[in-house]
Enzyme design. Sequence first.
Site, PDB file in Angstrom:
ATOM      1  CE1 TYR A   1     -35.843   7.782  12.798  1.00 17.35           C
ATOM      2  CE2 TYR A   1     -36.878  10.165  11.562  1.00 17.35           C
ATOM      3  CZ  TYR A   1     -36.512   9.013  12.285  1.00 17.35           C
ATOM      4  OH  TYR A   1     -38.136   8.220  13.012  1.00 17.35           O
TER       5      TYR A   1
ATOM      6  NE  ARG B   1     -30.585  13.914  24.529  1.00 21.28           N
ATOM      7  CZ  ARG B   1     -32.041  13.871  25.255  1.00 21.28           C
ATOM      8  NH1 ARG B   1     -32.149  12.194  24.410  1.00 21.28           N
ATOM      9  NH2 ARG B   1     -32.644  13.564  25.905  1.00 21.28           N
TER      10      ARG B   1
ATOM     11  CB  CYS C   1      -7.657  -5.041   5.465  1.00 20.21           C
ATOM     12  SG  CYS C   1      -6.774  -3.904   5.874  1.00 20.21           S
TER      13      CYS C   1
ATOM     14  CB  ALA D   1      -0.842  -0.049   1.398  1.00 19.02           C
TER      15      ALA D   1
ATOM     16  CD  GLU E   1       6.475  -7.190  -1.553  1.00 17.24           C
ATOM     17  OE1 GLU E   1       6.382  -8.537  -1.194  1.00 17.24           O
ATOM     18  OE2 GLU E   1       6.446  -5.933  -1.317  1.00 17.24           O
TER      19      GLU E   1
END
Length: 460
Positions: free
Chosen positions: A434, A450, A49, A15, A39
Amino acid sequence: MGIGMKRLVVIGGDAAGMSAASQARRMRDPGELEIVAFERGHFTSYSACGVPYWVGGDVPDREELIARSPEEHRARGIDVRLCTEVTEIDVDRQRVRARDVDSGAESWTSYDDLVIATGARPVRPDLPGMDAPGVHGVQTVDDGQALLDSLARTDGRRAVVVGAGYIGVEMAEALLRRGYEVTVVNRASEPMSTLDPDMGRLVRRAMEGMGITMVDDAEVTKLLVGPDGRVRAVATEDAEYPADVVVLGIGVRPETALARAADLPLGRYGGLLTDRAMRVRGHENIWAGGDCVEVLDLVSGQERHIALGTHANKHGQVIGTNIGGGYATFPGVVGTAVSKVCELEIARTGLREKDARRVGLQYETVTIESTSRAGYYPGASPMTVKMLAERRTGRLLGVQIVGREGAGKRVDIAAVALTARMTVEEMTALDLGYAPPFSPVWDPVLVAARKATAKVREAG
Protein backbone atom coordinates in the site's frame (compact mmCIF):
# COMPACT_ATOMS: atom_id res chain seq x y z
CA MET A 1 19.59 -41.46 -36.77
CA GLY A 2 22.42 -43.11 -34.85
CA ILE A 3 22.27 -46.43 -33.01
CA GLY A 4 20.54 -46.00 -29.68
CA MET A 5 19.41 -42.49 -30.50
CA LYS A 6 15.74 -41.68 -30.00
CA ARG A 7 13.58 -39.31 -32.01
CA LEU A 8 11.10 -36.79 -30.70
CA VAL A 9 8.57 -35.51 -33.22
CA VAL A 10 6.68 -32.30 -32.46
CA ILE A 11 3.53 -31.25 -34.34
CA GLY A 12 3.17 -27.49 -34.02
CA GLY A 13 5.93 -24.89 -33.85
CA ASP A 14 4.57 -22.35 -31.40
CA ALA A 15 4.44 -22.05 -27.62
CA ALA A 16 3.76 -25.57 -26.33
CA GLY A 17 5.54 -27.45 -29.11
CA MET A 18 8.74 -25.46 -29.19
CA SER A 19 8.87 -25.07 -25.40
CA ALA A 20 8.74 -28.87 -25.19
CA ALA A 21 11.39 -29.25 -27.88
CA SER A 22 13.68 -26.65 -26.30
CA GLN A 23 13.38 -28.09 -22.79
CA ALA A 24 14.02 -31.64 -24.04
CA ARG A 25 17.07 -30.35 -25.92
CA ARG A 26 18.41 -28.67 -22.78
CA MET A 27 18.20 -32.00 -20.97
CA ARG A 28 19.33 -34.34 -23.76
CA ASP A 29 22.17 -33.63 -26.20
CA PRO A 30 21.85 -34.18 -29.97
CA GLY A 31 23.74 -37.48 -29.73
CA GLU A 32 20.98 -38.91 -27.54
CA LEU A 33 17.82 -37.33 -28.89
CA GLU A 34 16.94 -36.18 -32.39
CA ILE A 35 14.16 -33.57 -32.46
CA VAL A 36 12.02 -32.90 -35.53
CA ALA A 37 9.36 -30.17 -35.37
CA PHE A 38 6.69 -29.71 -38.06
CA GLU A 39 5.04 -26.29 -38.50
CA ARG A 40 2.52 -25.63 -41.26
CA GLY A 41 3.05 -21.85 -41.13
CA HIS A 42 6.05 -19.60 -41.68
CA PHE A 43 6.96 -18.80 -38.05
CA THR A 44 7.95 -20.47 -34.79
CA SER A 45 7.74 -19.46 -31.14
CA TYR A 46 5.65 -16.35 -31.69
CA SER A 47 3.22 -14.44 -29.50
CA ALA A 48 -0.26 -15.10 -30.86
CA CYS A 49 -1.59 -12.91 -28.04
CA GLY A 50 0.36 -10.00 -29.50
CA VAL A 51 -1.17 -10.18 -32.99
CA PRO A 52 -4.07 -7.73 -32.27
CA TYR A 53 -1.57 -5.19 -30.93
CA TRP A 54 0.60 -5.59 -34.03
CA VAL A 55 -2.45 -5.12 -36.27
CA GLY A 56 -3.44 -2.04 -34.26
CA GLY A 57 0.03 -0.51 -34.50
CA ASP A 58 1.05 -0.73 -30.82
CA VAL A 59 3.69 -3.25 -31.88
CA PRO A 60 5.26 -1.72 -35.00
CA ASP A 61 7.26 -4.67 -36.30
CA ARG A 62 6.11 -8.25 -36.85
CA GLU A 63 9.53 -9.55 -35.84
CA GLU A 64 9.00 -8.27 -32.31
CA LEU A 65 6.39 -11.01 -31.85
CA ILE A 66 8.94 -13.75 -32.61
CA ALA A 67 10.58 -15.07 -29.46
CA ARG A 68 12.84 -17.51 -31.31
CA SER A 69 13.21 -17.90 -35.05
CA PRO A 70 13.43 -21.23 -36.93
CA GLU A 71 17.12 -20.51 -37.55
CA GLU A 72 17.75 -20.09 -33.82
CA HIS A 73 16.01 -23.39 -33.08
CA ARG A 74 18.02 -25.15 -35.79
CA ALA A 75 21.24 -23.75 -34.36
CA ARG A 76 20.34 -25.46 -31.09
CA GLY A 77 19.85 -28.83 -32.73
CA ILE A 78 16.10 -28.83 -33.46
CA ASP A 79 15.16 -29.78 -37.02
CA VAL A 80 12.36 -27.29 -37.73
CA ARG A 81 10.43 -27.93 -40.94
CA LEU A 82 8.31 -24.94 -41.91
CA CYS A 83 5.33 -24.96 -44.29
CA THR A 84 4.95 -28.66 -43.55
CA GLU A 85 1.60 -29.96 -42.37
CA VAL A 86 1.16 -33.25 -40.56
CA THR A 87 -1.83 -34.99 -42.14
CA GLU A 88 -1.91 -38.31 -40.26
CA ILE A 89 -0.74 -39.93 -37.03
CA ASP A 90 -0.13 -43.69 -37.22
CA VAL A 91 -0.17 -44.64 -33.55
CA ASP A 92 0.39 -48.38 -34.10
CA ARG A 93 3.52 -47.89 -36.22
CA GLN A 94 4.69 -44.78 -34.33
CA ARG A 95 4.99 -42.47 -37.31
CA VAL A 96 3.44 -39.34 -38.80
CA ARG A 97 2.72 -38.42 -42.40
CA ALA A 98 3.68 -34.86 -43.39
CA ARG A 99 2.95 -32.87 -46.53
CA ASP A 100 4.98 -29.99 -47.93
CA VAL A 101 2.46 -27.16 -48.26
CA ASP A 102 4.09 -25.72 -51.38
CA SER A 103 5.02 -28.86 -53.38
CA GLY A 104 2.45 -31.30 -52.02
CA ALA A 105 5.16 -33.93 -51.50
CA GLU A 106 4.43 -36.36 -48.66
CA SER A 107 6.65 -38.49 -46.45
CA TRP A 108 6.52 -40.51 -43.24
CA THR A 109 8.62 -39.80 -40.15
CA SER A 110 8.90 -42.27 -37.28
CA TYR A 111 8.99 -41.25 -33.63
CA ASP A 112 9.83 -42.62 -30.20
CA ASP A 113 8.00 -39.78 -28.51
CA LEU A 114 5.34 -37.57 -30.10
CA VAL A 115 4.22 -34.13 -28.93
CA ILE A 116 0.89 -32.85 -30.26
CA ALA A 117 0.76 -29.06 -30.04
CA THR A 118 -1.64 -28.24 -32.84
CA GLY A 119 -3.22 -25.27 -31.07
CA ALA A 120 -6.72 -23.98 -31.71
CA ARG A 121 -8.56 -22.66 -34.74
CA PRO A 122 -10.90 -19.66 -34.98
CA VAL A 123 -14.56 -20.64 -35.06
CA ARG A 124 -15.81 -20.08 -38.62
CA PRO A 125 -19.54 -20.78 -38.94
CA ASP A 126 -20.74 -22.56 -42.06
CA LEU A 127 -22.61 -19.57 -43.51
CA PRO A 128 -22.88 -18.16 -47.04
CA GLY A 129 -19.99 -15.82 -47.84
CA MET A 130 -17.85 -16.91 -44.90
CA ASP A 131 -14.94 -17.88 -47.18
CA ALA A 132 -15.02 -14.69 -49.25
CA PRO A 133 -11.92 -12.49 -49.51
CA GLY A 134 -11.90 -9.90 -46.75
CA VAL A 135 -13.12 -12.32 -44.04
CA HIS A 136 -10.41 -13.12 -41.49
CA GLY A 137 -9.87 -15.25 -38.43
CA VAL A 138 -6.93 -14.08 -36.34
CA GLN A 139 -5.04 -16.80 -34.49
CA THR A 140 -1.49 -16.88 -35.90
CA VAL A 141 1.13 -14.48 -37.24
CA ASP A 142 0.22 -15.69 -40.73
CA ASP A 143 -3.42 -14.73 -40.01
CA GLY A 144 -2.33 -11.29 -38.84
CA GLN A 145 -0.26 -10.74 -41.97
CA ALA A 146 -3.16 -11.84 -44.16
CA LEU A 147 -5.43 -9.32 -42.42
CA LEU A 148 -2.93 -6.48 -42.83
CA ASP A 149 -2.51 -7.37 -46.50
CA SER A 150 -6.30 -7.32 -46.88
CA LEU A 151 -6.57 -3.91 -45.23
CA ALA A 152 -3.93 -2.58 -47.62
CA ARG A 153 -5.94 -3.77 -50.63
CA THR A 154 -9.17 -1.97 -49.76
CA ASP A 155 -9.90 1.75 -49.74
CA GLY A 156 -12.97 1.36 -47.52
CA ARG A 157 -12.91 2.19 -43.82
CA ARG A 158 -15.79 0.06 -42.48
CA ALA A 159 -15.00 -2.98 -40.35
CA VAL A 160 -17.36 -5.49 -38.79
CA VAL A 161 -16.18 -7.77 -35.99
CA VAL A 162 -18.32 -10.88 -35.50
CA GLY A 163 -18.23 -11.91 -31.86
CA ALA A 164 -17.23 -10.03 -28.71
CA GLY A 165 -14.92 -12.37 -26.83
CA TYR A 166 -11.27 -11.55 -26.11
CA ILE A 167 -10.19 -11.60 -29.76
CA GLY A 168 -13.30 -9.71 -30.89
CA VAL A 169 -12.84 -6.94 -28.33
CA GLU A 170 -9.09 -6.65 -28.96
CA MET A 171 -9.55 -6.60 -32.74
CA ALA A 172 -12.29 -3.97 -32.44
CA GLU A 173 -9.76 -1.75 -30.68
CA ALA A 174 -7.05 -2.54 -33.24
CA LEU A 175 -9.28 -1.57 -36.16
CA LEU A 176 -10.51 1.54 -34.35
CA ARG A 177 -6.89 2.61 -33.86
CA ARG A 178 -6.31 2.16 -37.59
CA GLY A 179 -9.08 4.65 -38.33
CA TYR A 180 -11.91 2.25 -39.20
CA GLU A 181 -15.58 2.63 -38.35
CA VAL A 182 -16.08 -0.47 -36.24
CA THR A 183 -19.28 -2.41 -35.66
CA VAL A 184 -19.30 -5.44 -33.35
CA VAL A 185 -22.08 -7.97 -33.96
CA ASN A 186 -22.52 -10.19 -30.91
CA ARG A 187 -24.95 -13.06 -30.40
CA ALA A 188 -24.91 -12.69 -26.59
CA SER A 189 -26.70 -10.02 -24.58
CA GLU A 190 -23.41 -8.38 -23.57
CA PRO A 191 -19.78 -8.55 -24.75
CA MET A 192 -17.17 -10.69 -23.02
CA SER A 193 -19.17 -13.80 -22.22
CA THR A 194 -16.31 -14.88 -19.94
CA LEU A 195 -17.77 -12.31 -17.55
CA ASP A 196 -21.19 -12.30 -15.95
CA PRO A 197 -23.64 -10.11 -17.95
CA ASP A 198 -23.69 -7.34 -15.34
CA MET A 199 -19.92 -6.93 -15.73
CA GLY A 200 -20.08 -7.34 -19.50
CA ARG A 201 -22.50 -4.42 -19.56
CA LEU A 202 -19.72 -2.17 -18.25
CA VAL A 203 -17.53 -3.25 -21.15
CA ARG A 204 -20.28 -2.50 -23.69
CA ARG A 205 -20.84 0.99 -22.30
CA ALA A 206 -17.13 1.73 -22.49
CA MET A 207 -16.86 0.42 -26.07
CA GLU A 208 -19.81 2.53 -27.15
CA GLY A 209 -18.20 5.52 -25.48
CA MET A 210 -15.12 4.95 -27.64
CA GLY A 211 -17.20 5.14 -30.80
CA ILE A 212 -17.63 1.41 -31.46
CA THR A 213 -21.14 0.41 -32.57
CA MET A 214 -22.34 -2.55 -30.50
CA VAL A 215 -25.06 -4.84 -31.86
CA ASP A 216 -26.00 -7.39 -29.18
CA ASP A 217 -28.46 -10.31 -29.25
CA ALA A 218 -27.83 -10.59 -32.99
CA GLU A 219 -27.20 -13.81 -34.90
CA VAL A 220 -25.26 -13.51 -38.16
CA THR A 221 -27.16 -15.30 -40.96
CA LYS A 222 -24.85 -14.68 -43.93
CA LEU A 223 -22.09 -12.54 -45.34
CA LEU A 224 -22.94 -10.60 -48.49
CA VAL A 225 -20.46 -10.48 -51.35
CA GLY A 226 -19.97 -7.72 -53.92
CA PRO A 227 -19.48 -8.03 -57.70
CA ASP A 228 -15.72 -8.35 -57.18
CA GLY A 229 -16.27 -11.39 -54.97
CA ARG A 230 -15.11 -9.58 -51.84
CA VAL A 231 -17.22 -9.31 -48.69
CA ARG A 232 -19.42 -6.19 -48.60
CA ALA A 233 -21.74 -6.65 -45.61
CA VAL A 234 -22.67 -8.80 -42.63
CA ALA A 235 -26.36 -9.73 -42.42
CA THR A 236 -28.48 -10.66 -39.41
CA GLU A 237 -32.19 -11.46 -39.39
CA ASP A 238 -32.99 -7.79 -38.84
CA ALA A 239 -30.33 -5.74 -40.59
CA GLU A 240 -27.27 -5.50 -42.82
CA TYR A 241 -23.99 -3.93 -41.69
CA PRO A 242 -21.70 -2.68 -44.50
CA ALA A 243 -18.18 -4.07 -44.29
CA ASP A 244 -14.96 -3.58 -46.21
CA VAL A 245 -13.33 -6.12 -43.91
CA VAL A 246 -14.76 -8.70 -41.49
CA VAL A 247 -12.87 -10.14 -38.51
CA LEU A 248 -14.12 -13.26 -36.75
CA GLY A 249 -13.94 -12.98 -32.98
CA ILE A 250 -16.37 -15.76 -32.13
CA GLY A 251 -13.79 -17.78 -30.23
CA VAL A 252 -11.59 -20.78 -30.89
CA ARG A 253 -11.86 -24.57 -30.73
CA PRO A 254 -9.12 -27.11 -30.11
CA GLU A 255 -7.44 -28.14 -33.37
CA THR A 256 -7.72 -31.88 -32.82
CA ALA A 257 -8.78 -33.32 -36.17
CA LEU A 258 -5.51 -35.31 -36.35
CA ALA A 259 -5.99 -36.63 -32.83
CA ARG A 260 -9.62 -37.57 -33.49
CA ALA A 261 -8.65 -39.47 -36.65
CA ALA A 262 -6.00 -41.33 -34.63
CA ASP A 263 -8.64 -42.28 -32.04
CA LEU A 264 -6.90 -40.39 -29.22
CA PRO A 265 -9.08 -39.45 -26.22
CA LEU A 266 -10.93 -36.12 -26.42
CA GLY A 267 -13.00 -34.31 -23.81
CA ARG A 268 -16.38 -32.56 -23.86
CA TYR A 269 -14.88 -29.45 -25.50
CA GLY A 270 -13.03 -31.41 -28.17
CA GLY A 271 -9.59 -31.05 -26.56
CA LEU A 272 -7.12 -33.84 -25.92
CA LEU A 273 -7.20 -35.40 -22.46
CA THR A 274 -3.89 -35.82 -20.64
CA ASP A 275 -2.63 -36.84 -17.24
CA ARG A 276 -0.81 -34.40 -14.96
CA ALA A 277 2.47 -35.11 -16.75
CA MET A 278 0.75 -33.94 -19.99
CA ARG A 279 0.90 -37.46 -21.41
CA VAL A 280 -2.14 -38.33 -23.56
CA ARG A 281 -4.27 -40.71 -21.53
CA GLY A 282 -3.65 -44.33 -22.40
CA HIS A 283 -0.49 -43.63 -24.43
CA GLU A 284 2.96 -43.81 -22.83
CA ASN A 285 4.86 -41.97 -25.56
CA ILE A 286 2.34 -39.40 -26.85
CA TRP A 287 2.17 -36.02 -25.18
CA ALA A 288 -0.02 -32.96 -25.76
CA GLY A 289 -0.09 -29.35 -24.63
CA GLY A 290 -1.29 -25.86 -25.44
CA ASP A 291 -4.59 -24.81 -26.94
CA CYS A 292 -5.40 -28.33 -28.20
CA VAL A 293 -5.82 -29.83 -24.71
CA GLU A 294 -8.34 -29.65 -21.89
CA VAL A 295 -7.06 -28.97 -18.39
CA LEU A 296 -8.30 -29.40 -14.85
CA ASP A 297 -10.14 -26.44 -13.36
CA LEU A 298 -8.94 -26.32 -9.75
CA VAL A 299 -12.05 -24.43 -8.62
CA SER A 300 -14.81 -26.57 -10.17
CA GLY A 301 -12.86 -29.84 -10.28
CA GLN A 302 -13.86 -30.39 -13.93
CA GLU A 303 -12.00 -30.35 -17.23
CA ARG A 304 -12.22 -27.21 -19.36
CA HIS A 305 -10.65 -25.68 -22.47
CA ILE A 306 -8.72 -22.43 -22.05
CA ALA A 307 -6.60 -21.14 -24.93
CA LEU A 308 -3.81 -19.04 -23.40
CA GLY A 309 -0.11 -18.76 -24.12
CA THR A 310 0.74 -18.84 -20.41
CA HIS A 311 -0.63 -22.36 -20.09
CA ALA A 312 0.91 -23.48 -23.38
CA ASN A 313 4.42 -22.52 -22.33
CA LYS A 314 4.02 -24.28 -18.98
CA HIS A 315 2.70 -27.40 -20.71
CA GLY A 316 5.73 -27.40 -22.98
CA GLN A 317 8.12 -27.10 -20.06
CA VAL A 318 6.45 -30.03 -18.32
CA ILE A 319 6.46 -32.19 -21.45
CA GLY A 320 10.07 -31.41 -22.32
CA THR A 321 11.21 -32.14 -18.78
CA ASN A 322 9.50 -35.53 -18.76
CA ILE A 323 10.77 -36.51 -22.21
CA GLY A 324 14.25 -35.35 -21.19
CA GLY A 325 14.31 -37.79 -18.28
CA GLY A 326 13.16 -35.50 -15.48
CA TYR A 327 9.84 -35.25 -13.70
CA ALA A 328 7.27 -32.46 -13.82
CA THR A 329 3.49 -32.07 -13.63
CA PHE A 330 0.89 -29.47 -14.52
CA PRO A 331 -1.63 -29.25 -11.67
CA GLY A 332 -4.37 -27.28 -13.41
CA VAL A 333 -5.70 -23.74 -13.74
CA VAL A 334 -8.10 -21.34 -12.06
CA GLY A 335 -9.11 -19.61 -15.29
CA THR A 336 -7.32 -16.28 -15.05
CA ALA A 337 -7.42 -13.91 -18.01
CA VAL A 338 -6.90 -10.20 -18.57
CA SER A 339 -7.53 -8.01 -21.59
CA LYS A 340 -8.16 -4.40 -22.58
CA VAL A 341 -10.11 -2.30 -25.01
CA CYS A 342 -8.52 1.12 -25.37
CA GLU A 343 -8.12 2.35 -21.77
CA LEU A 344 -10.54 -0.15 -20.22
CA GLU A 345 -8.98 -3.14 -18.44
CA ILE A 346 -10.99 -6.36 -18.12
CA ALA A 347 -9.99 -9.27 -15.89
CA ARG A 348 -11.46 -12.45 -14.49
CA THR A 349 -10.47 -15.58 -12.61
CA GLY A 350 -12.35 -18.56 -11.20
CA LEU A 351 -16.04 -19.19 -11.80
CA ARG A 352 -18.83 -17.03 -13.17
CA GLU A 353 -22.29 -17.37 -11.66
CA LYS A 354 -23.42 -19.79 -14.36
CA ASP A 355 -20.26 -21.86 -13.88
CA ALA A 356 -21.00 -22.20 -10.17
CA ARG A 357 -24.61 -23.19 -10.88
CA ARG A 358 -23.52 -25.73 -13.49
CA VAL A 359 -21.34 -27.62 -11.00
CA GLY A 360 -23.93 -27.42 -8.22
CA LEU A 361 -22.26 -24.86 -5.96
CA GLN A 362 -24.31 -22.51 -3.79
CA TYR A 363 -22.79 -19.07 -3.66
CA GLU A 364 -23.09 -15.45 -2.65
CA THR A 365 -22.04 -12.48 -4.78
CA VAL A 366 -20.98 -8.93 -4.00
CA THR A 367 -20.11 -6.07 -6.34
CA ILE A 368 -18.20 -3.02 -5.12
CA GLU A 369 -17.05 0.28 -6.60
CA SER A 370 -13.60 1.56 -5.68
CA THR A 371 -10.60 3.38 -7.14
CA SER A 372 -7.20 2.29 -8.40
CA ARG A 373 -5.36 4.66 -6.05
CA ALA A 374 -6.17 6.66 -2.96
CA GLY A 375 -9.14 8.83 -3.92
CA TYR A 376 -7.22 12.05 -3.26
CA TYR A 377 -4.17 11.01 -5.30
CA PRO A 378 -3.96 12.35 -8.89
CA GLY A 379 -4.93 9.82 -11.53
CA ALA A 380 -7.20 7.70 -9.34
CA SER A 381 -9.69 5.95 -11.62
CA PRO A 382 -12.85 3.97 -10.86
CA MET A 383 -13.01 0.20 -10.90
CA THR A 384 -15.73 -2.37 -10.31
CA VAL A 385 -14.99 -5.66 -8.57
CA LYS A 386 -17.39 -8.59 -8.44
CA MET A 387 -16.67 -11.54 -6.14
CA LEU A 388 -18.28 -14.97 -5.71
CA ALA A 389 -17.93 -17.00 -2.51
CA GLU A 390 -19.27 -20.43 -1.57
CA ARG A 391 -22.29 -19.96 0.68
CA ARG A 392 -21.48 -22.23 3.61
CA THR A 393 -17.69 -22.34 3.61
CA GLY A 394 -16.86 -18.85 2.39
CA ARG A 395 -14.34 -20.31 -0.08
CA LEU A 396 -13.50 -17.85 -2.84
CA LEU A 397 -15.01 -19.00 -6.14
CA GLY A 398 -14.30 -16.18 -8.58
CA VAL A 399 -13.49 -12.53 -9.18
CA GLN A 400 -14.19 -10.19 -12.11
CA ILE A 401 -12.71 -6.69 -12.44
CA VAL A 402 -13.48 -3.90 -14.90
CA GLY A 403 -11.73 -0.54 -14.65
CA ARG A 404 -9.03 1.76 -15.94
CA GLU A 405 -5.27 1.75 -15.43
CA GLY A 406 -4.23 -0.38 -12.48
CA ALA A 407 -7.38 -2.50 -12.42
CA GLY A 408 -6.61 -5.56 -14.51
CA LYS A 409 -3.56 -7.07 -12.82
CA ARG A 410 -5.27 -6.93 -9.43
CA VAL A 411 -6.94 -10.16 -10.53
CA ASP A 412 -3.65 -11.91 -9.71
CA ILE A 413 -4.42 -11.47 -6.00
CA ALA A 414 -7.58 -13.49 -6.49
CA ALA A 415 -5.82 -16.06 -8.69
CA VAL A 416 -3.36 -16.84 -5.90
CA ALA A 417 -6.18 -16.97 -3.34
CA LEU A 418 -8.13 -19.40 -5.53
CA THR A 419 -5.10 -21.63 -5.98
CA ALA A 420 -4.58 -21.67 -2.20
CA ARG A 421 -8.30 -22.39 -1.67
CA MET A 422 -8.60 -19.41 0.65
CA THR A 423 -11.85 -18.20 2.12
CA VAL A 424 -12.92 -14.62 1.60
CA GLU A 425 -12.44 -14.05 5.33
CA GLU A 426 -8.83 -15.25 5.09
CA MET A 427 -8.32 -12.88 2.17
CA THR A 428 -9.22 -9.85 4.27
CA ALA A 429 -5.98 -10.34 6.24
CA LEU A 430 -3.70 -10.47 3.18
CA ASP A 431 -0.68 -8.20 3.63
CA LEU A 432 -0.81 -6.35 0.31
CA GLY A 433 1.41 -3.46 -0.67
CA TYR A 434 0.00 0.00 0.00
CA ALA A 435 0.91 3.57 -0.83
CA PRO A 436 -1.47 6.27 -2.12
CA PRO A 437 -0.08 6.16 -5.72
CA PHE A 438 -0.87 2.44 -5.92
CA SER A 439 -3.98 1.68 -3.89
CA PRO A 440 -6.51 2.91 -1.35
CA VAL A 441 -5.77 1.82 2.23
CA TRP A 442 -8.15 -1.09 1.62
CA ASP A 443 -7.35 -2.55 -1.78
CA PRO A 444 -10.51 -2.97 -3.91
CA VAL A 445 -10.13 -6.76 -3.92
CA LEU A 446 -10.01 -6.77 -0.12
CA VAL A 447 -13.02 -4.46 0.09
CA ALA A 448 -14.92 -7.02 -1.96
CA ALA A 449 -13.61 -9.81 0.31
CA ARG A 450 -14.85 -7.97 3.42
CA LYS A 451 -18.32 -7.51 1.94
CA ALA A 452 -18.39 -11.14 0.77
CA THR A 453 -17.39 -12.28 4.27
CA ALA A 454 -20.30 -10.34 5.76
CA LYS A 455 -22.74 -11.77 3.23
CA VAL A 456 -21.59 -15.35 3.85
CA ARG A 457 -22.08 -14.82 7.59
CA GLU A 458 -25.57 -13.43 7.02
CA ALA A 459 -26.42 -16.49 4.94
CA GLY A 460 -25.67 -18.62 7.98
